[in-house]
Design a protein around this motif. Structure first.
Motif, PDB file in Angstrom:
ATOM      1  N   PHE A 184       0.839  -1.206   0.000  1.00 22.57           N
ATOM      2  CA  PHE A 184       0.000   0.000   0.000  1.00 22.57           C
ATOM      3  C   PHE A 184       0.866   1.246   0.000  1.00 22.57           C
ATOM      4  O   PHE A 184       1.907   1.313   0.662  1.00 22.57           O
ATOM      5  N   GLY A 185       0.418   2.237  -0.779  1.00 23.78           N
ATOM      6  CA  GLY A 185       1.062   3.537  -0.818  1.00 23.78           C
ATOM      7  C   GLY A 185       0.117   4.602  -0.285  1.00 23.78           C
ATOM      8  O   GLY A 185      -0.983   4.316   0.189  1.00 23.78           O
ATOM      9  N   MET A 186       0.554   5.845  -0.400  1.00 23.52           N
ATOM     10  CA  MET A 186      -0.222   6.948   0.148  1.00 23.52           C
ATOM     11  C   MET A 186      -0.057   8.154  -0.762  1.00 23.52           C
ATOM     12  O   MET A 186       1.042   8.422  -1.254  1.00 23.52           O
ATOM     13  N   ALA A 187      -1.141   8.880  -0.992  1.00 24.57           N
ATOM     14  CA  ALA A 187      -1.111  10.091  -1.810  1.00 24.57           C
ATOM     15  C   ALA A 187      -2.025  11.123  -1.156  1.00 24.57           C
ATOM     16  O   ALA A 187      -3.238  11.095  -1.349  1.00 24.57           O
ATOM     17  N   MET A 188      -1.444  12.005  -0.367  1.00 24.42           N
ATOM     18  CA  MET A 188      -2.214  13.002   0.386  1.00 24.42           C
ATOM     19  C   MET A 188      -1.937  14.423  -0.079  1.00 24.42           C
ATOM     20  O   MET A 188      -2.839  15.234  -0.226  1.00 24.42           O
ATOM     21  N   THR A 189      -0.650  14.732  -0.314  1.00 28.09           N
ATOM     22  CA  THR A 189      -0.215  16.114  -0.469  1.00 28.09           C
ATOM     23  C   THR A 189      -0.586  16.684  -1.828  1.00 28.09           C
ATOM     24  O   THR A 189      -0.414  16.029  -2.856  1.00 28.09           O
ATOM     25  N   GLU A 190      -1.071  17.919  -1.828  1.00 27.92           N
ATOM     26  CA  GLU A 190      -1.314  18.670  -3.068  1.00 27.92           C
ATOM     27  C   GLU A 190      -0.510  19.969  -3.042  1.00 27.92           C
ATOM     28  O   GLU A 190      -0.131  20.462  -1.978  1.00 27.92           O
ATOM     29  N   LYS A 191      -0.266  20.523  -4.236  1.00 29.64           N
ATOM     30  CA  LYS A 191       0.608  21.696  -4.346  1.00 29.64           C
ATOM     31  C   LYS A 191       0.136  22.858  -3.486  1.00 29.64           C
ATOM     32  O   LYS A 191       0.940  23.512  -2.835  1.00 29.64           O
ATOM     33  N   GLN A 192      -1.138  23.107  -3.502  1.00 31.81           N
ATOM     34  CA  GLN A 192      -1.640  24.333  -2.895  1.00 31.81           C
ATOM     35  C   GLN A 192      -1.794  24.249  -1.386  1.00 31.81           C
ATOM     36  O   GLN A 192      -2.003  25.260  -0.734  1.00 31.81           O
ATOM     37  N   GLY A 193      -1.681  23.038  -0.818  1.00 30.15           N
ATOM     38  CA  GLY A 193      -1.954  22.897   0.610  1.00 30.15           C
ATOM     39  C   GLY A 193      -0.814  22.342   1.431  1.00 30.15           C
ATOM     40  O   GLY A 193      -0.622  22.746   2.571  1.00 30.15           O
ATOM     41  N   SER A 195       0.878  20.356   4.033  1.00 29.85           N
ATOM     42  CA  SER A 195       0.368  19.716   5.249  1.00 29.85           C
ATOM     43  C   SER A 195      -1.063  20.140   5.568  1.00 29.85           C
ATOM     44  O   SER A 195      -1.760  19.448   6.322  1.00 29.85           O
ATOM     45  N   ASP A 196      -1.505  21.248   5.034  1.00 28.16           N
ATOM     46  CA  ASP A 196      -2.881  21.714   5.266  1.00 28.16           C
ATOM     47  C   ASP A 196      -3.798  21.008   4.269  1.00 28.16           C
ATOM     48  O   ASP A 196      -4.217  21.580   3.251  1.00 28.16           O
ATOM     49  N   VAL A 197      -4.114  19.741   4.554  1.00 22.59           N
ATOM     50  CA  VAL A 197      -4.867  18.934   3.596  1.00 22.59           C
ATOM     51  C   VAL A 197      -6.300  19.423   3.412  1.00 22.59           C
ATOM     52  O   VAL A 197      -6.978  19.026   2.457  1.00 22.59           O
ATOM     53  N   ARG A 198      -6.766  20.301   4.285  1.00 19.48           N
ATOM     54  CA  ARG A 198      -8.122  20.845   4.106  1.00 19.48           C
ATOM     55  C   ARG A 198      -8.227  21.666   2.819  1.00 19.48           C
ATOM     56  O   ARG A 198      -9.336  21.881   2.314  1.00 19.48           O
ATOM     57  N   ARG A 199      -7.088  22.113   2.291  1.00 24.61           N
ATOM     58  CA  ARG A 199      -7.087  22.868   1.039  1.00 24.61           C
ATOM     59  C   ARG A 199      -7.058  21.965  -0.194  1.00 24.61           C
ATOM     60  O   ARG A 199      -7.008  22.466  -1.323  1.00 24.61           O
ATOM     61  N   ASN A 200      -7.066  20.653   0.012  1.00 26.71           N
ATOM     62  CA  ASN A 200      -7.042  19.737  -1.131  1.00 26.71           C
ATOM     63  C   ASN A 200      -8.204  20.020  -2.079  1.00 26.71           C
ATOM     64  O   ASN A 200      -9.341  20.257  -1.632  1.00 26.71           O
ATOM     65  N   HIS A 221      -4.962  16.304  -8.763  1.00 27.17           N
ATOM     66  CA  HIS A 221      -3.512  16.135  -8.823  1.00 27.17           C
ATOM     67  C   HIS A 221      -2.967  15.937  -7.426  1.00 27.17           C
ATOM     68  O   HIS A 221      -3.439  16.554  -6.475  1.00 27.17           O
ATOM     69  N   LYS A 222      -1.981  15.049  -7.303  1.00 26.89           N
ATOM     70  CA  LYS A 222      -1.282  14.861  -6.031  1.00 26.89           C
ATOM     71  C   LYS A 222       0.198  15.162  -6.251  1.00 26.89           C
ATOM     72  O   LYS A 222       0.835  14.596  -7.136  1.00 26.89           O
ATOM     73  N   TRP A 223       0.716  16.034  -5.410  1.00 31.06           N
ATOM     74  CA  TRP A 223       2.075  16.543  -5.529  1.00 31.06           C
ATOM     75  C   TRP A 223       3.105  15.504  -5.108  1.00 31.06           C
ATOM     76  O   TRP A 223       4.218  15.482  -5.588  1.00 31.06           O
ATOM     77  N   ASN A 430      12.913  11.988   6.897  1.00 34.49           N
ATOM     78  CA  ASN A 430      11.930  11.606   7.906  1.00 34.49           C
ATOM     79  C   ASN A 430      11.441  12.790   8.725  1.00 34.49           C
ATOM     80  O   ASN A 430      10.388  12.720   9.377  1.00 34.49           O
ATOM     81  N   SER A 431      12.212  13.868   8.702  1.00 31.29           N
ATOM     82  CA  SER A 431      11.763  15.091   9.361  1.00 31.29           C
ATOM     83  C   SER A 431      10.685  15.803   8.553  1.00 31.29           C
ATOM     84  O   SER A 431       9.867  16.536   9.108  1.00 31.29           O
ATOM     85  N   ILE A 432      10.667  15.551   7.237  1.00 34.11           N
ATOM     86  CA  ILE A 432       9.761  16.282   6.349  1.00 34.11           C
ATOM     87  C   ILE A 432       8.451  15.544   6.150  1.00 34.11           C
ATOM     88  O   ILE A 432       7.371  16.129   6.293  1.00 34.11           O
ATOM     89  N   TRP A 433       8.528  14.238   5.798  1.00 30.66           N
ATOM     90  CA  TRP A 433       7.253  13.572   5.532  1.00 30.66           C
ATOM     91  C   TRP A 433       6.554  13.190   6.821  1.00 30.66           C
ATOM     92  O   TRP A 433       7.143  13.138   7.887  1.00 30.66           O
ATOM     93  N   GLU A 434       5.265  12.971   6.711  1.00 27.51           N
ATOM     94  CA  GLU A 434       4.363  12.745   7.852  1.00 27.51           C
ATOM     95  C   GLU A 434       4.283  13.964   8.770  1.00 27.51           C
ATOM     96  O   GLU A 434       4.000  13.834   9.957  1.00 27.51           O
ATOM     97  N   GLY A 435       4.531  15.144   8.216  1.00 22.80           N
ATOM     98  CA  GLY A 435       4.442  16.379   8.986  1.00 22.80           C
ATOM     99  C   GLY A 435       5.809  16.915   9.335  1.00 22.80           C
ATOM    100  O   GLY A 435       6.564  16.275  10.071  1.00 22.80           O
ATOM    101  N   SER A 436       6.165  18.064   8.788  1.00 25.13           N
ATOM    102  CA  SER A 436       7.462  18.666   9.110  1.00 25.13           C
ATOM    103  C   SER A 436       7.444  19.214  10.539  1.00 25.13           C
ATOM    104  O   SER A 436       6.440  19.145  11.239  1.00 25.13           O
ATOM    105  N   GLY A 437       8.583  19.763  10.970  1.00 24.08           N
ATOM    106  CA  GLY A 437       8.762  20.092  12.375  1.00 24.08           C
ATOM    107  C   GLY A 437       7.671  20.946  12.984  1.00 24.08           C
ATOM    108  O   GLY A 437       7.135  20.634  14.062  1.00 24.08           O
TER     109      GLY A 437
END
Length: 552
Positions: A184-193, A195-200, A221-223, A430-437
Motif C-alpha cells: 500500500f502507498g499513500m497520496a495526500m499532499t497537493e501543491k496548494q496545501g 500539510s494543510d490537507v483541508r485545502r485539497n 492532482h497529487k504533488w 523523515n523530518s519532512i514527511w508525515e508532517g514537518s517540524g
C-alpha cells in the motif's frame, strides 16, 4: 620513443593505515543496547524473531543490495512503445530483493499478527534493523504496515486486510486480487496545501450512490505519491460532505489499469531507492473509507503508525553510522596513535553512542505504548503523544549526527562508496514527511489540549525517574512551569516544549533502563550544559565505559 614500462615497485600505492574489512557485522547480535532495551520492554519472542533477520542483514549480499538500490534509482515508463499509457516504475532488482526479504519475513504485518503481545515492538525493532540495509525501501514497508487501521474502516475490506497479512512479495503489475500479498502507498499532499490537507482540491464523485464502501471517481492532482507501484493507495479527496478518505487500487473492478497517471518522479536529495511521484487522477476508481466528510479522522491512525516509523528510522541510521565510525577509528592511526585511543575522538564517538541509545529507547517505548494501548489507559495516552515527540526530536538530531559521523572518517566519509554519504543524504527526509517540524509541534499542542490525559501520562513517566539526577529534576520543573503558559505563548514555544518533552522522556528511560554511565552523561550534556555540537562531555565523563557499549 621507447615503450612505456610500468614500475615494479609501486610503493606509493600500497594501502597502509586503513581499516581492514574485519568480520561481517550482524546488526542484531552486535547491538547490545537493542538487545537490552527489548529485554526491558518486549516479550522474549521478539528477540527470537529478530535474530535470524540480523544474520541475513549481516551478509555481503544484502549490503550490496542496499548499495545498488540507492545507486540505481527507479525510472518511469509513462507510455508503451505505441503511445498507450503505461504508468509503470521500474526498480533495480536489488530493490525487489530487499522488499522480498522484508515481506517474506512478515515485518510489514507482525504488528497485526501479535497486536497485543509485542507486535508493534517487533515491527519497530525490525524496521530499525532493516533501515541499516537501505532506508529508502522501508517506506513501502511502513505504509503497508500502517494501512491496517484504515482498512479496518473499509466496508467489505476483509480481502484487502487478508492480503496485507500475506508473505509473498509480488512486484507484477496485475490486479490486487491475483496476488497473495498486497502493498500500500499513500497520496495526500497537493501543491496548494501541503500539510494543510483541508485545502485539497481533488474531487470525488459517486459512480452510483454515495456512502461508505461505495465506488467513486477521482479527479485531481497529487504533488507527492509514495511508492507508486503499490497495489492500492490511501488518498484524500473532497466530496459534497467534505474531505473524505478513499482507497484507490491500481486496477479497476473490471481489471483495467486505473486512471492514476504518473506525471513524473521526484529527483530527490536522498531516499533514492524509493520512488516518489506526482500523479493525476483522471477519473480514477476509488472506494470510500469510513464516513463521508471524515477523511482526516479516518487517516489519523495510519499517520500515528507512520510517524513512529519515521522516528525509528533515524535511530537505525544512527546505529549504522556510529558502528561504521567505531570500526574506522579502531583501524586508523594519526599522530602515532590509533584514533580510537585519542581523547577527542573518544568523546565524539561516546557522545554519538549516547544519542543513539536515547533515540532507540524512546522509539521502543512508543512501540510498547501502542502494544498496550487497547487495554491500558495510561499507555493509550502515551501512544497519542510519543510518536510525535520522537519523530520531531530524533529527526532534528539526525542531520547533525550524520555530519559528525562523516567527519570522523575524514575524506573517505564524504565519498559515495562509504555508507555515511548515503545516510547524510537520507537524514532530512523523515523530518519532512508525515508532517514537518512545525506541523508536529502544533499537533503536540493539540494533543495536550484535547487529550489532557496525555500530559498526565507524561508526568507519570517522568516522575518514575525523579531523584536520580539533579539536572533531570530541574528539567522537569522547568517543563511544568512552561506548560502553564497561555495558548499564544505555548504556540510560540512549541518547539522548545517538544524538545523538552522528548529529551526528558529519553532521560527518564535511560535513568530507569540504561547503564548509569549513559544516563548520567545524557542528563549532564542534554539537560544541564547542552552544547550544539557532539563531543563536548564533562571532564569526568565515563568515556571508556560508554565506548564498551560499542563492543558486542
Amino acid at each position: 620513443m621507447a615503450d612505456y614500462a610500468p614500475r615494479q615497485d609501486l610503493t606509493t600505492h600500497r594501502v597502509e593505515n586503513q581499516p581492514t574489512a574485519g568480520p561481517r557485522r550482524d546488526p542484531w547480535r552486535d547491538d547490545r543496547p537493542l538487545r537490552e532495551t527489548l529485554s526491558h520492554f518486549a516479550p522474549a519472542w521478539v528477540g527470537e524473531r529478530l535474530a535470524p533477520l540480523g544474520q541475513k542483514l549481516g551478509t555481503a549480499e544484502v549490503e550490496r543490495w542496499g548499495e545498488q538500490a540507492d545507486r540505481y534509482p527507479p525510472t518511469l515508463h509513462a507510455f508503451d512503445r505505441y503511445g498507450r499509457r503505461l504508468d509503470e516504475v521500474e526498480y533495480h532488482p536489488a530493490y525487489h530483493a530487499l522488499m522480498a526479504l522484508a515481506i517474506e519475513d512478515g515485518w510489514h504485518a507482525v504488528a497485526w499478527e501479535q497486536e497485543h503481545d509485542g507486535g508493534h515492538q517487533a515491527h519497530v525493532a525490525g524496521l530499525y534493523l532493516l533501515t541499516q540495509a537501505e532506508p529508502g525501501f522501508c517506506c513501502p514497508i511502513t505504509m503497508t504496515h500502517a494501512a491496517m487501521p484504515v482498512l479496518r474502516q473499509l466496508q467489505g475490506g476483509e480481502a484487502w486486510r487478508e492480503r496485507l497479512m500475506g508473505r509473498a512479495y509480488d512486484a507484477a503489475a496485475i490486479p490486487a486480487e491475483h496476488k497473495r500479498t498486497n502493498t500500500f502507498g499513500m497520496a495526500m499532499t497537493e501543491k496548494q496545501g501541503g500539510s494543510d490537507v483541508r485545502r485539497n482540491s481533488t474531487r470525488a464523485s459517486p459512480v452510483a450512490s454515495p456512502g461508505t464502501g461505495e465506488w467513486y471517481r477521482l479527479d485531481g492532482h497529487k504533488w507527492f505519491c509514495s511508492a507508486p507501484m503499490s497495489d492500492a493507495f490511501l488518498t484524500l479527496a473532497q466530496t459534497d460532505d467534505g474531505l473524505s478518505c478513499f482507497l484507490a487500487p491500481r486496477f479497476t473492478p473490471d481489471a483495467r489499469r486505473n486512471a492514476i497517471e504518473i506525471q513524473r518522479l521526484k529527483d530527490k536529495c536522498g531516499n533514492r531507492a524509493n520512488a516518489s511521484a506526482e500523479i493525476e487522477y483522471a477519473g480514477a476508481w476509488a472506494q470510500l473509507v469510513g464516513e463521508p466528510g471524515r477523511g482526516i479522522p479516518a487517516i489519523l491512525e495510519m499517520v500515528q503508525q507512520t510517524r513512529l516509523d519515521a522516528a525509528t528510522a533515524p535511530a537505525g541510521m544512527m546505529r549504522q553510522a556510529v558502528s561504521e565510525v567505531w570500526c574506522h577509528v579502531k583501524g586508523r592511526r594519526a599522530f602515532d596513535r590509533r584514533l580510537a585511543d585519542q581523547p577527542l575522538m573518544q568523546r565524539v564517538v561516546a557522545d554519538l553512542e549516547i544519542e543513539t541509545e536515547a533515540s532507540l529507547m524512546l522509539a521502543m517505548r512508543g512501540a510498547r505504548a501502542m502494544d498496550r494501548s487497547r487495554s491500558d489507559e495510561h499507555e493509550a495516552a502515551l501512544a497519542r503523544l510519543l510518536p510525535a515527540l520522537a519523530k520531531f526530536w530524533h529527526n532534528k538530531r539526525g542531520p547533525a549526527f550524520m555530519a559528525e559521523a562523516m567527519e570522523c572518517l575524514g575524506g573517505i566519509g564524504y565519498v559515495e562508496e562509504a555508507p555515511l554519504a548515503r545516510l547524510y543524504r537520507e537524514a532530512p527526509v523523515n523530518s519532512i514527511w508525515e508532517g514537518s517540524g512545525n506541523v508536529i509541534c502544533l499537533d503536540v499542542l493539540r494533543i495536550l489540549d484535547r487529550h489532557p490525559a496525555s500530559i498526565e501520562a507524561l508526568r507519570q513517566e517522568l516522575s518514575l525517574a525523579r531523584g536520580h539526577h539533579a539536572a533531570f529534576d530541574a528539567a522537569i520543573e522547568a517543563l511544568d512551569e512552561r506548560l502553564t503558559a497561555g495558548p499564544e505563548q505555548l504556540q510560540a514555544e512549541a518547539r522548545w516544549l517538544a524538545q523538552a518533552m522528548a529529551q526528558t522522556l529519553q532521560a527518564a528511560m535511560l535513568i530507569r533502563h540504561a547503564p548509569q554511565a549513559i544516563a548520567d552523561t545524557f542528563c549532564a550534556t542534554r539537560l544541564a550544559n547542552a552544547s550544539p555540537i557532539f563531543g563536548v562531555l564533562p571532564a569526568d565523563a565515563p568515556v571508556a565505559t560508554i565506548l564498551e557499549r560499542l563492543e558486542a
